[in-house]
Design a protein around this motif. Structure first.
Motif, PDB file in Angstrom:
ATOM      1  N   ILE A 127      -4.291  31.221  25.204  1.00 57.46           N
ATOM      2  CA  ILE A 127      -3.818  32.489  25.764  1.00 57.46           C
ATOM      3  C   ILE A 127      -3.335  32.202  27.176  1.00 57.46           C
ATOM      4  O   ILE A 127      -4.058  31.628  27.990  1.00 57.46           O
ATOM      5  CB  ILE A 127      -4.938  33.548  25.795  1.00 57.46           C
ATOM      6  CG1 ILE A 127      -5.481  33.779  24.383  1.00 57.46           C
ATOM      7  CG2 ILE A 127      -4.417  34.848  26.410  1.00 57.46           C
ATOM      8  CD1 ILE A 127      -6.732  34.640  24.353  1.00 57.46           C
ATOM      9  N   ILE A 128      -2.118  32.625  27.453  1.00 57.20           N
ATOM     10  CA  ILE A 128      -1.501  32.338  28.746  1.00 57.20           C
ATOM     11  C   ILE A 128      -1.172  33.651  29.441  1.00 57.20           C
ATOM     12  O   ILE A 128      -0.551  34.542  28.861  1.00 57.20           O
ATOM     13  CB  ILE A 128      -0.219  31.509  28.566  1.00 57.20           C
ATOM     14  CG1 ILE A 128      -0.560  30.212  27.825  1.00 57.20           C
ATOM     15  CG2 ILE A 128       0.434  31.222  29.907  1.00 57.20           C
ATOM     16  CD1 ILE A 128       0.632  29.443  27.346  1.00 57.20           C
ATOM     17  N   HIS A 129      -1.625  33.752  30.694  1.00 57.07           N
ATOM     18  CA  HIS A 129      -1.313  34.909  31.529  1.00 57.07           C
ATOM     19  C   HIS A 129      -0.546  34.436  32.754  1.00 57.07           C
ATOM     20  O   HIS A 129      -0.808  33.355  33.275  1.00 57.07           O
ATOM     21  CB  HIS A 129      -2.593  35.627  31.977  1.00 57.07           C
ATOM     22  CG  HIS A 129      -3.234  36.408  30.870  1.00 57.07           C
ATOM     23  ND1 HIS A 129      -4.192  35.887  30.047  1.00 57.07           N
ATOM     24  CD2 HIS A 129      -3.036  37.679  30.452  1.00 57.07           C
ATOM     25  CE1 HIS A 129      -4.576  36.795  29.169  1.00 57.07           C
ATOM     26  NE2 HIS A 129      -3.882  37.898  29.393  1.00 57.07           N
ATOM     27  N   LYS A 130       0.366  35.247  33.203  1.00 57.57           N
ATOM     28  CA  LYS A 130       1.157  34.912  34.396  1.00 57.57           C
ATOM     29  C   LYS A 130       1.427  36.181  35.159  1.00 57.57           C
ATOM     30  O   LYS A 130       1.900  37.172  34.613  1.00 57.57           O
ATOM     31  CB  LYS A 130       2.481  34.276  33.952  1.00 57.57           C
ATOM     32  CG  LYS A 130       3.478  34.028  35.072  1.00 57.57           C
ATOM     33  CD  LYS A 130       3.207  32.721  35.747  1.00 57.57           C
ATOM     34  CE  LYS A 130       4.345  32.278  36.631  1.00 57.57           C
ATOM     35  NZ  LYS A 130       4.215  32.668  38.018  1.00 57.57           N
ATOM     36  N   GLU A 131       1.082  36.131  36.427  1.00 58.41           N
ATOM     37  CA  GLU A 131       1.413  37.245  37.324  1.00 58.41           C
ATOM     38  C   GLU A 131       2.402  36.737  38.360  1.00 58.41           C
ATOM     39  O   GLU A 131       2.457  35.534  38.637  1.00 58.41           O
ATOM     40  CB  GLU A 131       0.148  37.783  37.998  1.00 58.41           C
ATOM     41  CG  GLU A 131      -0.790  38.434  36.992  1.00 58.41           C
ATOM     42  CD  GLU A 131      -1.992  39.071  37.656  1.00 58.41           C
ATOM     43  OE1 GLU A 131      -1.903  39.448  38.841  1.00 58.41           O
ATOM     44  OE2 GLU A 131      -3.017  39.202  36.967  1.00 58.41           O
ATOM     45  N   GLN A 132       3.153  37.641  38.921  1.00 55.82           N
ATOM     46  CA  GLN A 132       4.151  37.287  39.928  1.00 55.82           C
ATOM     47  C   GLN A 132       3.526  36.440  41.033  1.00 55.82           C
ATOM     48  O   GLN A 132       2.493  36.794  41.586  1.00 55.82           O
ATOM     49  CB  GLN A 132       4.742  38.585  40.521  1.00 55.82           C
ATOM     50  CG  GLN A 132       5.921  38.372  41.432  1.00 55.82           C
ATOM     51  CD  GLN A 132       7.171  37.980  40.667  1.00 55.82           C
ATOM     52  OE1 GLN A 132       7.327  38.289  39.498  1.00 55.82           O
ATOM     53  NE2 GLN A 132       8.060  37.291  41.332  1.00 55.82           N
ATOM     54  N   GLY A 133       4.131  35.291  41.315  1.00 54.01           N
ATOM     55  CA  GLY A 133       3.684  34.453  42.427  1.00 54.01           C
ATOM     56  C   GLY A 133       2.465  33.594  42.130  1.00 54.01           C
ATOM     57  O   GLY A 133       1.885  33.017  43.050  1.00 54.01           O
ATOM     58  N   THR A 134       2.051  33.508  40.867  1.00 54.08           N
ATOM     59  CA  THR A 134       0.881  32.696  40.526  1.00 54.08           C
ATOM     60  C   THR A 134       1.251  31.646  39.482  1.00 54.08           C
ATOM     61  O   THR A 134       2.308  31.719  38.842  1.00 54.08           O
ATOM     62  CB  THR A 134      -0.260  33.554  39.937  1.00 54.08           C
ATOM     63  OG1 THR A 134       0.159  34.072  38.659  1.00 54.08           O
ATOM     64  CG2 THR A 134      -0.629  34.700  40.865  1.00 54.08           C
ATOM     65  N   ALA A 135       0.356  30.692  39.300  1.00 62.11           N
ATOM     66  CA  ALA A 135       0.516  29.708  38.228  1.00 62.11           C
ATOM     67  C   ALA A 135       0.178  30.387  36.904  1.00 62.11           C
ATOM     68  O   ALA A 135      -0.357  31.492  36.872  1.00 62.11           O
ATOM     69  CB  ALA A 135      -0.410  28.519  38.476  1.00 62.11           C
ATOM     70  N   TYR A 136       0.489  29.708  35.820  1.00 63.68           N
ATOM     71  CA  TYR A 136       0.099  30.192  34.499  1.00 63.68           C
ATOM     72  C   TYR A 136      -1.395  29.945  34.336  1.00 63.68           C
ATOM     73  O   TYR A 136      -1.873  28.828  34.530  1.00 63.68           O
ATOM     74  CB  TYR A 136       0.854  29.448  33.387  1.00 63.68           C
ATOM     75  CG  TYR A 136       2.326  29.757  33.361  1.00 63.68           C
ATOM     76  CD1 TYR A 136       2.810  30.847  32.640  1.00 63.68           C
ATOM     77  CD2 TYR A 136       3.233  28.968  34.048  1.00 63.68           C
ATOM     78  CE1 TYR A 136       4.168  31.136  32.607  1.00 63.68           C
ATOM     79  CE2 TYR A 136       4.598  29.249  34.022  1.00 63.68           C
ATOM     80  CZ  TYR A 136       5.046  30.336  33.308  1.00 63.68           C
ATOM     81  OH  TYR A 136       6.384  30.624  33.287  1.00 63.68           O
TER      82      TYR A 136
ATOM     83  N   ALA B 251      -4.808  25.769  34.180  1.00 68.70           N
ATOM     84  CA  ALA B 251      -3.670  26.418  34.826  1.00 68.70           C
ATOM     85  C   ALA B 251      -2.523  25.423  34.833  1.00 68.70           C
ATOM     86  O   ALA B 251      -2.721  24.222  34.680  1.00 68.70           O
ATOM     87  CB  ALA B 251      -4.022  26.839  36.252  1.00 68.70           C
ATOM     88  N   ALA B 252      -1.312  25.943  35.010  1.00 67.61           N
ATOM     89  CA  ALA B 252      -0.132  25.081  35.064  1.00 67.61           C
ATOM     90  C   ALA B 252       0.957  25.789  35.845  1.00 67.61           C
ATOM     91  O   ALA B 252       1.051  27.015  35.820  1.00 67.61           O
ATOM     92  CB  ALA B 252       0.346  24.759  33.657  1.00 67.61           C
ATOM     93  N   ASP B 253       1.754  25.005  36.534  1.00 72.30           N
ATOM     94  CA  ASP B 253       2.868  25.575  37.288  1.00 72.30           C
ATOM     95  C   ASP B 253       4.041  25.938  36.381  1.00 72.30           C
ATOM     96  O   ASP B 253       4.810  26.839  36.685  1.00 72.30           O
ATOM     97  CB  ASP B 253       3.326  24.604  38.373  1.00 72.30           C
ATOM     98  CG  ASP B 253       2.294  24.451  39.477  1.00 72.30           C
ATOM     99  OD1 ASP B 253       1.589  25.434  39.791  1.00 72.30           O
ATOM    100  OD2 ASP B 253       2.180  23.339  40.032  1.00 72.30           O
TER     101      ASP B 253
END
Length: 126
Positions: free
Chosen positions: A6-15, A28-30
């Motif tokens: 499950i991958i989440h991404k918010e503005q300005g953050t890594a995955y 986490a990953a860029d």
């Protein structure tokens, strides 16, 4: 073995990555391209020093319907468990002669020993 991440991404953050089948394991990953490699590393660290067996993978539907997956995306990842204990141990099994003969023929056709053939078959179905 294949698992759902499950991958989440918010503005300005890594995955942010979680693995429902590995409680407490996260990564986490860029970039999305880095996710599979980082997941492999996270699972190896998660299992470090533990005697584990690869967990049974949850179905896509189970993960997709989980609360944890809401607002995220799902990615199928292949986890390589070659890092686990590779010590070979003898196993005594019983089977009909005709089955043993079929296994031996199939193993010979593939250039494998009986043991190697049975291991590969078990890995394909387990």
């Amino acid at each position: 073995m294949k698992y759902i991440a499950i991958i989440h991404k918010e503005q300005g953050t890594a995955y942010g990555v979680t693995l429902p089948d590995f409680p407490g394991c996260f990564s986490a990953a860029d970039t999305l391209d880095e996710v599979p490699r980082n997941i492999q590393e996270a699972v190896e660290l998660w299992a470090d020093g533990e005697e584990i067996e690869p967990p049974v993978a949850a179905s896509f539907e189970e993960v997709a319907q989980s609360e944890e997956a809401q607002g995220g995306m799902l990615m199928l990842v292949d986890i390589n468990f070659d890092f686990l204990d590779q010590k070979v141990v003898p196993v005594n099994i019983s089977m009909p002669v005709y089955v043993r003969n079929r296994i031996d023929r199939a193993a010979r056709e593939r250039g494998l020993t009986r043991s190697a053939f049975i291991v590969k078959a078990a890995e394909a179905f387990a």
